[in-house]
Structure formats: structure tokens, C-alpha cells
Design a protein around this motif. Structure first.
Motif, PDB file in Angstrom:
ATOM      1  N   TRP A   1       0.812  -1.230   0.000  1.00 28.15           N
ATOM      2  CA  TRP A   1       0.000   0.000   0.000  1.00 28.15           C
ATOM      3  C   TRP A   1       0.839   1.271   0.000  1.00 28.15           C
ATOM      4  N   LYS A   2       2.002   1.221   0.674  1.00 24.91           N
ATOM      5  CA  LYS A   2       2.834   2.442   0.713  1.00 24.91           C
ATOM      6  C   LYS A   2       3.307   2.797  -0.696  1.00 24.91           C
ATOM      7  N   GLU A   3       3.651   1.758  -1.448  1.00 23.79           N
ATOM      8  CA  GLU A   3       4.126   1.996  -2.813  1.00 23.79           C
ATOM      9  C   GLU A   3       2.990   2.518  -3.705  1.00 23.79           C
ATOM     10  N   PHE A   4       1.781   1.978  -3.496  1.00 27.20           N
ATOM     11  CA  PHE A   4       0.637   2.495  -4.274  1.00 27.20           C
ATOM     12  C   PHE A   4       0.448   3.985  -3.967  1.00 27.20           C
ATOM     13  N   ALA A   5       0.500   4.320  -2.677  1.00 25.94           N
ATOM     14  CA  ALA A   5       0.285   5.725  -2.293  1.00 25.94           C
ATOM     15  C   ALA A   5       1.360   6.601  -2.926  1.00 25.94           C
ATOM     16  N   SER A   6       2.598   6.089  -2.909  1.00 25.35           N
ATOM     17  CA  SER A   6       3.679   6.903  -3.463  1.00 25.35           C
ATOM     18  C   SER A   6       3.519   7.073  -4.982  1.00 25.35           C
ATOM     19  N   ASN A   7       3.133   6.009  -5.674  1.00 20.72           N
ATOM     20  CA  ASN A   7       2.882   6.111  -7.131  1.00 20.72           C
ATOM     21  C   ASN A   7       1.777   7.127  -7.424  1.00 20.72           C
ATOM     22  N   ILE A   8       0.730   7.068  -6.609  1.00 23.41           N
ATOM     23  CA  ILE A   8      -0.417   7.960  -6.846  1.00 23.41           C
ATOM     24  C   ILE A   8      -0.030   9.402  -6.505  1.00 23.41           C
ATOM     25  N   ARG A   9       0.809   9.539  -5.467  1.00 26.60           N
ATOM     26  CA  ARG A   9       1.241  10.898  -5.078  1.00 26.60           C
ATOM     27  C   ARG A   9       2.010  11.579  -6.215  1.00 26.60           C
ATOM     28  N   CYS A  10       2.889  10.792  -6.891  1.00 32.23           N
ATOM     29  CA  CYS A  10       3.698  11.447  -7.927  1.00 32.23           C
ATOM     30  C   CYS A  10       3.129  11.256  -9.341  1.00 32.23           C
ATOM     31  N   GLY A  11       2.121  10.396  -9.477  1.00 35.02           N
ATOM     32  CA  GLY A  11       1.499  10.222 -10.796  1.00 35.02           C
ATOM     33  C   GLY A  11       2.275   9.306 -11.728  1.00 35.02           C
ATOM     34  N   HIS A  12       3.170   8.455 -11.157  1.00 35.86           N
ATOM     35  CA  HIS A  12       3.947   7.520 -11.982  1.00 35.86           C
ATOM     36  C   HIS A  12       3.936   6.136 -11.361  1.00 35.86           C
ATOM     37  N   VAL A  13       3.900   5.144 -12.220  1.00 38.51           N
ATOM     38  CA  VAL A  13       3.967   3.768 -11.708  1.00 38.51           C
ATOM     39  C   VAL A  13       5.427   3.403 -11.429  1.00 38.51           C
ATOM     40  N   SER A  14       5.647   2.525 -10.439  1.00 37.56           N
ATOM     41  CA  SER A  14       7.007   2.115 -10.051  1.00 37.56           C
ATOM     42  C   SER A  14       7.798   1.571 -11.239  1.00 37.56           C
ATOM     43  N   GLU A  15       9.124   1.743 -11.139  1.00 42.02           N
ATOM     44  CA  GLU A  15       9.986   1.319 -12.250  1.00 42.02           C
ATOM     45  C   GLU A  15      10.006  -0.194 -12.452  1.00 42.02           C
ATOM     46  N   TRP A  16       9.766  -0.959 -11.362  1.00 37.02           N
ATOM     47  CA  TRP A  16       9.851  -2.422 -11.538  1.00 37.02           C
ATOM     48  C   TRP A  16       8.708  -2.963 -12.403  1.00 37.02           C
ATOM     49  N   ILE A  17       7.704  -2.141 -12.645  1.00 34.00           N
ATOM     50  CA  ILE A  17       6.673  -2.558 -13.613  1.00 34.00           C
ATOM     51  C   ILE A  17       7.291  -2.327 -14.998  1.00 34.00           C
ATOM     52  N   ASN A  18       7.903  -3.383 -15.515  1.00 32.50           N
ATOM     53  CA  ASN A  18       8.615  -3.209 -16.785  1.00 32.50           C
ATOM     54  C   ASN A  18       7.901  -3.861 -17.979  1.00 32.50           C
ATOM     55  N   ASP A  19       6.713  -4.427 -17.725  1.00 32.61           N
ATOM     56  CA  ASP A  19       5.921  -4.923 -18.850  1.00 32.61           C
ATOM     57  C   ASP A  19       5.332  -3.688 -19.552  1.00 32.61           C
ATOM     58  N   LEU A  20       5.712  -3.532 -20.817  1.00 33.91           N
ATOM     59  CA  LEU A  20       5.381  -2.265 -21.479  1.00 33.91           C
ATOM     60  C   LEU A  20       3.881  -2.033 -21.629  1.00 33.91           C
ATOM     61  N   SER A  21       3.132  -3.119 -21.901  1.00 32.13           N
ATOM     62  CA  SER A  21       1.682  -2.899 -22.041  1.00 32.13           C
ATOM     63  C   SER A  21       1.091  -2.485 -20.709  1.00 32.13           C
ATOM     64  N   CYS A  22       1.612  -3.062 -19.630  1.00 39.57           N
ATOM     65  CA  CYS A  22       1.112  -2.657 -18.310  1.00 39.57           C
ATOM     66  C   CYS A  22       1.423  -1.190 -18.066  1.00 39.57           C
ATOM     67  N   ARG A  23       2.664  -0.806 -18.324  1.00 43.30           N
ATOM     68  CA  ARG A  23       3.069   0.595 -18.073  1.00 43.30           C
ATOM     69  C   ARG A  23       2.197   1.555 -18.887  1.00 43.30           C
ATOM     70  N   ASP A  24       2.067   1.219 -20.179  1.00 46.62           N
ATOM     71  CA  ASP A  24       1.276   2.100 -21.047  1.00 46.62           C
ATOM     72  C   ASP A  24      -0.170   2.186 -20.564  1.00 46.62           C
ATOM     73  N   SER A  25      -0.722   1.027 -20.192  1.00 49.78           N
ATOM     74  CA  SER A  25      -2.133   1.026 -19.775  1.00 49.78           C
ATOM     75  C   SER A  25      -2.310   1.826 -18.498  1.00 49.78           C
ATOM     76  N   VAL A  26      -1.383   1.636 -17.536  1.00 44.26           N
ATOM     77  CA  VAL A  26      -1.519   2.372 -16.273  1.00 44.26           C
ATOM     78  C   VAL A  26      -1.434   3.873 -16.540  1.00 44.26           C
ATOM     79  N   SER A  27      -0.564   4.241 -17.484  1.00 38.11           N
ATOM     80  CA  SER A  27      -0.384   5.685 -17.706  1.00 38.11           C
ATOM     81  C   SER A  27      -1.643   6.339 -18.287  1.00 38.11           C
TER      82      SER A  27
END
Ligand code: AMP
Length: 572
Positions: A224-250
Motif C-alpha cells: 500500500w505504501k508503494e501504491f500511495a507513493s505512485n499515486i502521489r507522484c502520478g507515476h507507476v514504479s519502475e519495476w513494472i517493466n511490462d510495457l503494455s502494463c506501463r502504457d495502460s496504467v499511464s
């Protein structure tokens, strides 16, 4: 049937159950009369009476040689008039071998119809579902291929990857690309992240099985802390390296949202997670996950996470042999859930089951089952199964129009299950025999044994309680327990468990390492005393193979001397 159907379709299906079943059988027999399998019994005829008279009731093992031949490259018409285009990998077997079931587009189309009707039933009982977002945590399994090159995967994976899934109206907060990501951890992370970002629109939270949802909630506890931090800055964590996932989340997490981040930190940072689902998704109207059968063990956890505020909805009953039925009263309590069979899915027959789970013989059609009776379903489907036993025990609880409704009673032979793997008494006894042979050369003699499905851990795991006496030096009160030998016992037990266990254990995500708990000498005597004090007869007392009562478990838990875990996954 069109996808834009409404609930009148359900009325028609259930009102005309007899005729529809008749038509389904006619169609299947016409298509399959010249398969090698049916020709053996019907000599090319597609006569329904002859089918019932001549075609035997079979178990999977009887059909396996035919199925394997098609999987190995022989033409589909060994078993099916329609081309076989895929194989479904089932979770269920007691024989140790993974079952594979033939499938084709008719099967996938049926699943699509089934889902569509299921959503309509939900919308009838919960306002505003169509306008909101539906979280249904779904994960795909790697697809392998049979020797002839056809795809082999669990039914949910095959369906999710098919065009039939794509054209379903899903209203999911996660784009399909995230659900299709083969890396479960990245997919789970992104599905949760999308669900959190759109929390105000979410109207249901679920997964196919309750065990999966509980697992996702535990994952949220860790991240949950990582989710909050991603949401705070508007970016998904770097370890999400599946490109379709990254693109979809963005496309979902488009900008920083510090208010939402604060809210998540505030809710998840509280000491208790009681009610966390309703706190994070305040507009959720229900939890949608199967909680009948072996899944009922997860009811207390889900009630805790929803603070008893959200109904637990067991929507459907289905298998790799056929999709069976829907729960038309989604708001009813889990103990009262019944599934109304849909007569258009396959041709269904029912074999009487007596109290011991033995089959009493009489076979009846779908519309002729009797209220209160116990049955095992038989499936004749469009992809090569004829009168195939499913291995479940169901009880008739009523009728919706002409279609019977069934309560799921149990898997015919399962004694242990933490996910969907059906471990039978036989399996457990074989595993124990393997462990005993490892102990042969030691000074330890087995004096007591029972087991328990521990789902307080994530993932759940098997706990085997053992009591030892010394073979020599019987007076020794402290037995030397050799770590290496006992870990080896755990490993050989796992190796001998069924294929479904080994498969779901292999990724460490669905089933955790098997654990041996060695208890003090005399513990199993105390256990017997406990049961005798509850009314068991001493002369007829048998240690239960598997414990479920918390009080009985406490008798053992108070006497645990040491714990050992398997240190490797068994080969699949
Ligand atoms: P599989 O073929 O791997 O999909 O497993 C199908 C089996 O899962 C069924 O035969 C049942 O034993 C179990 N199952 C499926 N749906 C339900 C349900 N709603 N309630 C209880 N058990 C279920």
C-alpha cells in the motif's frame, strides 16, 4: 444468442429446459455420430434412446486415452465432430495426473453467454452496476501447447485470451492489456493500482474464487505504501517493466493525486484492516467471488475485510467439463447459495449419490431430478465428452421455472484443499507412506498423524501433524529430530501429491510449502480424549484424517515441539 440479450432470455431458457436439453443432445449426437468414440457404441446412429442405452457413464480416466490421442496429433474426430481447437487444463484430479479437456469455439461462446447472463442477474439485484466499474481480479496462466501444437491452459486463461472475452462488456477499471500480462505480480499490482485510482467509481470487488481475492488483499497489505507513493507522484514504479502494463496504467494514472495518496495511507495505515474493502472502495455494493465448496473457508476473512457490510456473492458454478449454472439470488447468504443450471450449456444427466458418496445407479435428465436428492452431474458436451462424471456432489434445492437449482455439497473425494486442488484421502495416505519410508532408517516411529489446511498464511499451505516415538531407547523423552530427514519428508510428501497440487505449488503463489509439525508424545491420546469427551466411542475411534475444528486443533497446537518446511517445489 446475441450478447445484447436481456433477462427474458433466462426466462426462456429455464421455462423450456426440457426442450432445450433435447435439442442440445440432438445437435451433439448429429455432430458426433461418426466419431470413433461414439461409433463404438452407436454404429453411426444419432438416436437419443440408443445413446442412453449404449453409451457408458465414464470417468475422465476412461476418456483420457482418446483425449490424449487428439492432443498428440490424431484428428479431432476420434472424439469430436467439431474440430478441437484448444485444451483446458483442469485443477482437478485425484489420480496424480493433470486433466486436460478438449475445447472449441462453441465452448468459448458458451462461456461468453454464461458471463453475459451472470452480469444481467447481478444488474437486476444491484442498482447502478452498469454505470460503475467492476473489479474482477483475473490472472492468466502461461499457455503451453499439446504435442500437436494446440494451446493448453486453464479455461479462464483460454477464455480471457480469446476474442470472446474482448467483446464482453466488462466495465473494468483495468484495461485488458493489464489483465493479459503473463507476470502475475505485475498484473496484480497494476490491477490494484487502477482500482485504487478509480476507487469512487468501483461498484463491485471480486475474483473468480474467494482464495484469489484474499491473496490480493494480502498483496495490498505489502504494497500500500508503494501504491500511495505512485499515486502521489502520478507515476507507476519502475519495476513494472511490462510495457503494455506501463502504457495502460499511464492512461489511468494521468496526474499526481496527493489527496488520494493521503487517503490510502490513512486507511491502510490503521492498526486493523477490518472493513478495508469498504473503506477503500466506498461505493462497492458487494464482494463477488465464489465462497461455496472448499472456498467457504475464506468467508470469515472476507467478512472481516468488508466488516460484514458487503454481501458475498457466489455467482456461478462451472468447470472445465462444462459451465453449469448461475446463482439467481446473489444477495442470499453463502450457506444458502444454489446454482440454477442453464440448459443450453451442455447436455446434463445426473447420477444418484448415496450418503457415503457412492453412486446408487439411477440416472436422470436435468428436468427429472428430485428435490432434496444428491447427485453427481454427468456432462455430454460439444467438444467430445459423453456422459462424463464431474466428480462433484450436488443437492437439489428447488426449481426456477423448469430448471433445477443445486447446492454445491462437496467434491466427491477431497479431504484437503487450500486453493482449488482436490486432495483426497488416498492422496494424503500415499504421501504419508512416502514420508514413512524416509523415516525407516531413523530412530523415529510414527505414533500419530493428522492434517489441516492452513489458510491463515498466504498462500495457504498443508500442515501435517506427526507424533513420534523412539524405535530404540523408548524411554528417551526428548527425541532427536534430524532437520535434514524431516525436511526430506516434507519434500517427498509434496512430490507424491496430485498434479493440481504440484502445479499450483510450483509458482509458490497459490499453495505454500508443506509443513510438518511434530507434537509431544501423548498428544494424539489427548486428541482422542478430546473427541471421546465430545461423544465419540473409544472402541470405534479413528483419528480424523483432516482436522477442521478449532478446538481440536488447539489440542495439537499446544503441544507442538518443532516445525519443518519443504525447501523446494515438487516437480510438476
Ligand atoms: P476446474 O475444472 O479446474 O475449473 O474445476 C472445477 C471444479 O471447481 C468443479 O468441479 C467444482 O469442484 C469446483 N467449483 C467450481 N465452481 C464452484 C462453486 N461455485 N462452488 C464450489 N465449487 C466450485
Amino acid at each position: 444468442m446475441s450478447l445484447g440479450c436481456d433477462l427474458t432470455v433466462l426466462e426462456e431458457l429455464t421455462s423450456n429446459a426440457k426442450q432445450i436439453q433435447d435439442d442440445v443432445l440432438t445437435k451433439i449426437l448429429k455432430a458426433n455420430a461418426n466419431t470413433e468414440y461414439l461409433r463404438r457404441f452407436l454404429q453411426g446412429s444419432s438416436d437419443k434412446e440408443l445413446f442412453k442405452k449404449n453409451v457408458p457413464v465414464v470417468s475422465y480416466e476412461d476418456l483420457k486415452p482418446y483425449i490424449d490421442r487428439v492432443a498428440n496429433g490424431e484428428p479431432s474426430d476420434v472424439i469430436s465432430g467439431e474440430p478441437i481447437t484448444a485444451f483446458f487444463l483442469s485443477s482437478g484430479t485425484s489420480s496424480g495426473n493433470q486433466k486436460i479437456f478438449p475445447a472449441n469455439n462453441i465452448f468459448l461462446e458458451n462461456i461468453q453467454i454464461f458471463y453475459t447472463l451472470g452480469s444481467l442477474v447481478m444488474s437486476k439485484h444491484f442498482d447502478g452496476l452498469k454505470q460503475g466499474k467492476v473489479i474482477r481480479f483475473t490472472f492468466i496462466h502461461p499457455i503451453s501447447t499439446t504435442p500437436c501444437g494446440l494451446p493448453l491452459a486453464p479455461a479462464v486463461t483460454s477464455f480471457t485470451k480469446s476474442e470472446y472475452y474482448r467483446s464482453l462488456a466488462k466495465n473494468s477499471p483495468s484495461p485488458d492489456q493489464i489483465i493479459l500480462c503473463p507476470d502475475t505480480k505485475q498484473s496484480m499490482y497494476c490491477q490494484l493500482l487502477c482500482g485504487l485510482v478509480q476507487r469512487d467509481e468501483v461498484v463491485t470487488v471480486g475474483a473468480v474464487f474467494a482464495s484469489v481475492l484474499v491473496q490480493v488483499i494480502h498483496f495490498l497489505e505489502n504494497y500500500w505504501k508503494e501504491f500511495a507513493s505512485n499515486i502521489r507522484c502520478g507515476h507507476v514504479s519502475e519495476w513494472i517493466n511490462d510495457l503494455s502494463c506501463r502504457d495502460s496504467v499511464s492512461t489511468i494514472l494521468v496526474e499526481p493525486n496527493p489527496e488520494l495518496a493521503d487517503l490510502i495511507e490513512n486507511e491502510c495505515g490503521q492498526k486493523s484492516w477490518q472493513g478495508i474493502v469498504s473503506r477503500l472502495w466506498p461505493k462497492a455494493k458487494c464482494i463477488d467471488a465464489i465462497v461455496t465448496g472448499t472456498m467457504s473457508q475464506y468467508i470469515p476473512a472476507l467478512e472481516f475485510y468488508s466488516n460484514n457490510k458487503l454481501p458475498l456473492v457466489s455467482k456461478a458454478y462451472a468447470s472445465s467439463e462444462a459451465y453449469f449454472g448461475l446463482n439467481l439470488e446473489p444477495l442470499c447468504k453463502p450457506q444458502h447459495v444454489s446454482y440454477t443450471f442453464l440448459p443450453n450449456m451442455s447436455y446434463f444427466e445426473f447420477i444418484d449419490v448415496d450418503d457415503d458418496g457412492g453412486t446408487a445407479g439411477e440416472i436422470v435428465d436435468l428436468v427429472n431430478v428430485k428435490l432434496g436428492h444428491y447427485y453427481e452431474p454427468l456432462v455430454t458436451n460439444y467438444s467430445g465428452l459423453h456422459r462424463c462424471r464431474v466428480g462433484d456432489v450436488l443437492q437439489v434445492t428447488g426449481f426456477y421455472n423448469m430448471a433445477p437449482q443445486f447446492r454445491f455439497v462437496r467434491r466427491k473425494n477431497t479431504v484437503l484443499s487450500v486453493y482449488v486442488e482436490p486432495t483426497t484421502e488416498d492422496d494424503v495416505l500415499k504421501a504419508l507412506a512416502r514420508a514413512t519410508s524416509v523415516l525407516e532408517s531413523s530412530n523415529l516411529m510414527l505414533a500419530g498423524f493428522t492434517c489441516y489446511a492452513d489458510i491463515s498464511t498466504v498462500p495457504g499451505h498443508y500442515v501435517i501433524y506427526l507424533e513420534f516415538r523412539a524405535k530404540v531407547n523408548k524411554t528417551t523423552s526428548v527425541l532427536p529430530l534430524d532437520n535434514k530427514v524431516l525436511v526430506e519428508c516434507c519434500c517427498v510428501m509434496e512430490e507424491s501429491l496430485n498434479g493440481a497440487y504440484r502445479l499450483f505449488r510450483s509458482d509458490n503463489e497459490h499453495i505454500g510449502a508443506l509443513e510438518l509439525r511434530v507434537v509431544q508424545q501423548g498428544t494424539f491420546d489427548s486428541l482422542m480424549e478430546f473427541f471421546v469427551s465430545r461423544g465419540s466411542s473409544v472402541s470405534q475411534y479413528k483419528t480424523p484424517m483432516c482436522l477442521k475444528s478449532a478446538e481440536a486443533l488447539k489440542v495439537l497446537e499446544d503441544k507442538v515441539l518443532a516445525r519443518f518446511f519443504s525447501d523446494k517445489s515438487p516437480p510438476i
